[in-house]
Scaffold this motif. Structure first.
Motif, PDB file in Angstrom:
ATOM      1  N   LEU A 173      24.173 -22.072   4.919  1.00 33.71           N
ATOM      2  CA  LEU A 173      23.997 -21.443   3.938  1.00 33.71           C
ATOM      3  C   LEU A 173      25.304 -22.017   2.633  1.00 33.71           C
ATOM      4  O   LEU A 173      24.738 -22.230   1.669  1.00 33.71           O
ATOM      5  CB  LEU A 173      24.164 -20.093   3.898  1.00 33.71           C
ATOM      6  CG  LEU A 173      24.101 -19.114   2.536  1.00 33.71           C
ATOM      7  CD1 LEU A 173      22.802 -19.496   1.805  1.00 33.71           C
ATOM      8  CD2 LEU A 173      23.918 -17.609   3.089  1.00 33.71           C
TER       9      LEU A 173
ATOM     10  N   GLU B 235      34.135 -16.373   5.293  1.00 30.06           N
ATOM     11  CA  GLU B 235      33.654 -16.984   6.183  1.00 30.06           C
ATOM     12  C   GLU B 235      34.278 -18.048   6.866  1.00 30.06           C
ATOM     13  O   GLU B 235      33.611 -18.851   7.620  1.00 30.06           O
ATOM     14  CB  GLU B 235      32.118 -17.295   5.722  1.00 30.06           C
ATOM     15  CG  GLU B 235      31.303 -15.999   5.616  1.00 30.06           C
ATOM     16  CD  GLU B 235      31.186 -15.360   6.804  1.00 30.06           C
ATOM     17  OE1 GLU B 235      30.190 -15.835   7.790  1.00 30.06           O
ATOM     18  OE2 GLU B 235      31.482 -14.209   7.009  1.00 30.06           O
TER      19      GLU B 235
ATOM     20  N   GLN C  41      20.956 -17.523  15.786  1.00 30.07           N
ATOM     21  CA  GLN C  41      20.310 -18.491  14.830  1.00 30.07           C
ATOM     22  C   GLN C  41      19.508 -18.160  13.654  1.00 30.07           C
ATOM     23  O   GLN C  41      19.771 -18.179  12.662  1.00 30.07           O
ATOM     24  CB  GLN C  41      19.484 -19.550  15.658  1.00 30.07           C
ATOM     25  CG  GLN C  41      20.179 -20.565  16.495  1.00 30.07           C
ATOM     26  CD  GLN C  41      20.505 -21.794  15.532  1.00 30.07           C
ATOM     27  OE1 GLN C  41      20.289 -21.595  14.501  1.00 30.07           O
ATOM     28  NE2 GLN C  41      21.241 -22.844  16.175  1.00 30.07           N
TER      29      GLN C  41
ATOM     30  N   ARG D 221      21.894 -15.844  11.522  1.00 32.16           N
ATOM     31  CA  ARG D 221      23.267 -16.493  11.206  1.00 32.16           C
ATOM     32  C   ARG D 221      23.842 -16.383   9.758  1.00 32.16           C
ATOM     33  O   ARG D 221      24.852 -16.550   9.665  1.00 32.16           O
ATOM     34  CB  ARG D 221      23.374 -17.952  11.454  1.00 32.16           C
ATOM     35  CG  ARG D 221      22.546 -18.925  10.824  1.00 32.16           C
ATOM     36  CD  ARG D 221      22.513 -20.302  11.417  1.00 32.16           C
ATOM     37  NE  ARG D 221      21.807 -21.322  10.345  1.00 32.16           N
ATOM     38  CZ  ARG D 221      20.358 -21.524  10.380  1.00 32.16           C
ATOM     39  NH1 ARG D 221      19.530 -20.516  11.085  1.00 32.16           N
ATOM     40  NH2 ARG D 221      19.862 -22.325   9.744  1.00 32.16           N
ATOM     41  N   SER D 222      22.820 -16.574   8.829  1.00 32.06           N
ATOM     42  CA  SER D 222      23.233 -16.585   7.386  1.00 32.06           C
ATOM     43  C   SER D 222      23.587 -15.177   6.884  1.00 32.06           C
ATOM     44  O   SER D 222      24.061 -15.063   5.649  1.00 32.06           O
ATOM     45  CB  SER D 222      22.223 -17.312   6.683  1.00 32.06           C
ATOM     46  OG  SER D 222      22.266 -18.582   7.110  1.00 32.06           O
TER      47      SER D 222
ATOM     48  N   ASP E  33      25.868 -12.628   7.230  1.00 33.47           N
ATOM     49  CA  ASP E  33      27.238 -12.268   6.831  1.00 33.47           C
ATOM     50  C   ASP E  33      27.770 -12.923   5.397  1.00 33.47           C
ATOM     51  O   ASP E  33      28.116 -12.201   4.666  1.00 33.47           O
ATOM     52  CB  ASP E  33      28.360 -12.584   7.739  1.00 33.47           C
ATOM     53  CG  ASP E  33      28.184 -11.819   8.934  1.00 33.47           C
ATOM     54  OD1 ASP E  33      27.571 -10.495   8.752  1.00 33.47           O
ATOM     55  OD2 ASP E  33      28.270 -12.199  10.201  1.00 33.47           O
ATOM     56  N   LEU E  34      27.330 -14.213   5.349  1.00 34.50           N
ATOM     57  CA  LEU E  34      27.773 -14.974   4.000  1.00 34.50           C
ATOM     58  C   LEU E  34      26.794 -14.443   2.963  1.00 34.50           C
ATOM     59  O   LEU E  34      27.084 -14.190   1.878  1.00 34.50           O
ATOM     60  CB  LEU E  34      27.552 -16.533   4.393  1.00 34.50           C
ATOM     61  CG  LEU E  34      27.763 -17.396   3.229  1.00 34.50           C
ATOM     62  CD1 LEU E  34      29.186 -16.873   2.455  1.00 34.50           C
ATOM     63  CD2 LEU E  34      28.056 -18.807   3.448  1.00 34.50           C
ATOM     64  N   ALA E  35      25.561 -14.184   3.212  1.00 37.09           N
ATOM     65  CA  ALA E  35      24.539 -13.910   2.152  1.00 37.09           C
ATOM     66  C   ALA E  35      25.034 -12.826   1.762  1.00 37.09           C
ATOM     67  O   ALA E  35      25.132 -12.419   0.602  1.00 37.09           O
ATOM     68  CB  ALA E  35      23.209 -13.742   2.910  1.00 37.09           C
TER      69      ALA E  35
ATOM     70  N   SER F 128      19.959 -21.776  -8.296  1.00 35.24           N
ATOM     71  CA  SER F 128      20.197 -22.631  -7.181  1.00 35.24           C
ATOM     72  C   SER F 128      20.639 -21.512  -6.113  1.00 35.24           C
ATOM     73  O   SER F 128      20.498 -21.896  -4.577  1.00 35.24           O
ATOM     74  CB  SER F 128      21.167 -23.573  -7.414  1.00 35.24           C
ATOM     75  OG  SER F 128      22.474 -22.968  -7.939  1.00 35.24           O
ATOM     76  N   LEU F 129      21.254 -20.373  -6.258  1.00 33.05           N
ATOM     77  CA  LEU F 129      21.682 -19.350  -5.342  1.00 33.05           C
ATOM     78  C   LEU F 129      20.570 -18.832  -4.491  1.00 33.05           C
ATOM     79  O   LEU F 129      20.546 -18.334  -3.365  1.00 33.05           O
ATOM     80  CB  LEU F 129      22.714 -18.368  -5.923  1.00 33.05           C
ATOM     81  CG  LEU F 129      24.092 -18.574  -6.210  1.00 33.05           C
ATOM     82  CD1 LEU F 129      24.658 -17.392  -6.877  1.00 33.05           C
ATOM     83  CD2 LEU F 129      24.711 -19.023  -4.902  1.00 33.05           C
TER      84      LEU F 129
ATOM     85  N   ALA G 199      18.943 -21.223  -2.313  1.00 35.01           N
ATOM     86  CA  ALA G 199      19.799 -21.421  -1.204  1.00 35.01           C
ATOM     87  C   ALA G 199      19.671 -20.241  -0.182  1.00 35.01           C
ATOM     88  O   ALA G 199      19.241 -20.441   0.875  1.00 35.01           O
ATOM     89  CB  ALA G 199      21.508 -21.577  -1.628  1.00 35.01           C
ATOM     90  N   LEU G 200      19.491 -19.155  -0.586  1.00 37.72           N
ATOM     91  CA  LEU G 200      19.241 -18.001   0.089  1.00 37.72           C
ATOM     92  C   LEU G 200      17.892 -17.960   0.818  1.00 37.72           C
ATOM     93  O   LEU G 200      17.621 -17.924   1.813  1.00 37.72           O
ATOM     94  CB  LEU G 200      19.255 -16.634  -0.383  1.00 37.72           C
ATOM     95  CG  LEU G 200      20.820 -16.246  -1.002  1.00 37.72           C
ATOM     96  CD1 LEU G 200      20.815 -14.983  -1.838  1.00 37.72           C
ATOM     97  CD2 LEU G 200      21.604 -15.914   0.325  1.00 37.72           C
TER      98      LEU G 200
ATOM     99  N   GLU H 163      16.102 -20.725   1.592  1.00 40.61           N
ATOM    100  CA  GLU H 163      16.058 -21.476   2.397  1.00 40.61           C
ATOM    101  C   GLU H 163      16.476 -21.201   3.680  1.00 40.61           C
ATOM    102  O   GLU H 163      16.149 -21.570   4.746  1.00 40.61           O
ATOM    103  CB  GLU H 163      16.636 -22.830   2.131  1.00 40.61           C
ATOM    104  CG  GLU H 163      16.019 -23.609   1.175  1.00 40.61           C
ATOM    105  CD  GLU H 163      16.634 -24.621   0.503  1.00 40.61           C
ATOM    106  OE1 GLU H 163      17.514 -25.440   1.291  1.00 40.61           O
ATOM    107  OE2 GLU H 163      16.342 -25.041  -0.631  1.00 40.61           O
ATOM    108  N   GLU H 164      17.334 -20.169   3.662  1.00 40.81           N
ATOM    109  CA  GLU H 164      17.898 -19.450   4.916  1.00 40.81           C
ATOM    110  C   GLU H 164      16.970 -18.298   5.379  1.00 40.81           C
ATOM    111  O   GLU H 164      17.563 -17.510   6.294  1.00 40.81           O
ATOM    112  CB  GLU H 164      19.625 -18.957   4.699  1.00 40.81           C
ATOM    113  CG  GLU H 164      20.301 -20.474   4.837  1.00 40.81           C
ATOM    114  CD  GLU H 164      20.280 -21.347   5.941  1.00 40.81           C
ATOM    115  OE1 GLU H 164      20.639 -20.599   6.826  1.00 40.81           O
ATOM    116  OE2 GLU H 164      20.052 -22.262   6.023  1.00 40.81           O
TER     117      GLU H 164
ATOM    118  N   ILE I 154      16.373 -15.672   3.320  1.00 39.92           N
ATOM    119  CA  ILE I 154      16.746 -14.327   2.663  1.00 39.92           C
ATOM    120  C   ILE I 154      15.832 -14.439   1.430  1.00 39.92           C
ATOM    121  O   ILE I 154      15.941 -15.312   0.560  1.00 39.92           O
ATOM    122  CB  ILE I 154      18.121 -14.346   2.438  1.00 39.92           C
ATOM    123  CG1 ILE I 154      18.790 -14.304   3.849  1.00 39.92           C
ATOM    124  CG2 ILE I 154      18.614 -13.238   1.786  1.00 39.92           C
ATOM    125  CD1 ILE I 154      20.291 -15.102   3.632  1.00 39.92           C
TER     126      ILE I 154
END
Lengths: 167, 167
Positions: free
Chosen positions: A68, A110, B61, B64-65, B67-69, B102-103, B106-107, B109-110, B112
């Motif tokens: 991410l 992170e 897996q 995984r994203s 926490d940052l999300a 773009s944000l 990005a989310l 693609e993970e 979210i």
């Protein structure tokens, strides 16, 4: 003739059941030994699996945010470009900076930080996209300019910084 | 008398070595059986460890994203607020929208995505922070307004949408 045959048969039986044949106890003891080895191997394998699983889990945890994060870097680039535009009102500038800071903070929490570019050129962290002649004030292999920021997660480089290098 | 003693002793010896005492073979066979069970338990345990490790890896897996999300949502909120300001120049607006898109990309693609708010109120995805009287055009338990967007990763809600509900 009948007696001779019986004798021969007895000999035959003795031959096959003797020497090469093991006693039941010997067979059992051999099986025991074999099984004990199998068991010990299974226990060792179990510990290996456990250890590998732990290592993998730790690695997954440690680098979980990298995918991410990599996708967020272009947004940060865009923000930086937007902030470089001249004639922004104070409000807009403040708003952009807030977004920028909160993104940088999120990445930092992170474990993701900017790659330092204030020292010597290091191919592990920097990608030279251009060179500039070195002079007395600017020794070779130092960074002249940063084109695009780089980022790392712990010791792992997620994106090298794109720089101009003196040479 | 001497003969009698010998006889008695023989009886005694026979008594102690017989019934309760097992033969070496019997002992070995019992050990074999015991070890076989131990081995089978070890193999079963090994498979359990492997299975659990796989499940854990998949879950790590998959999420995984998260926490940052979660830490990025406030930046998106800020961007949205910035875009709602009146009198932005076209350039600034375009720049903000680019960062926003773009944000979101990005989310996405993970895995979210925004929580849908165009249907009925669902406490699993929405948090009611205010209510508004329902009427003929606006049935109870539908969403009147979205205060803050919500996000989910696969089926897991990372942040519920904050909404006003008709009731």
């Amino acid at each position: 003739m009948a007696e001779e045959t019986t004798e021969k048969m007895e000999e035959l039986v003795e031959e096959t059941t003797e020497a090469p044949e093991k006693t039941e106890l010997e067979v059992a003891q051999e099986q025991l030994e074999e099984l004990e080895n199998k068991y010990l191997r299974a226990v060792a394998e179990m510990q290996n699996i456990q250890r590998r699983a732990n290592e993998e889990r730790q690695s997954l945890q440690k680098y979980r945010s990298q995918d991410l994060a990599k996708k967020i870097f272009p947004s940060l680039d865009n923000l930086e470009r937007a902030l470089a535009v001249e004639g922004l009102t104070e409000d807009v500038k403040k708003g952009l900076e807030m977004v920028q800071e909160s993104l940088i903070q999120a990445l930092k929490e992170e474990g993701i930080e900017e790659v330092a570019t204030d020292g010597a050129f290091d191919p592990n962290f920097h990608m030279a996209i251009q060179t500039q002649p070195a002079d007395e004030d600017h020794p070779a292999d130092t960074i002249a300019q940063v084109f695009q920021k780089g980022y790392k997660l712990h010791e792992r480089v997620l994106r090298p910084a794109m720089v101009v290098v003196y040479n």
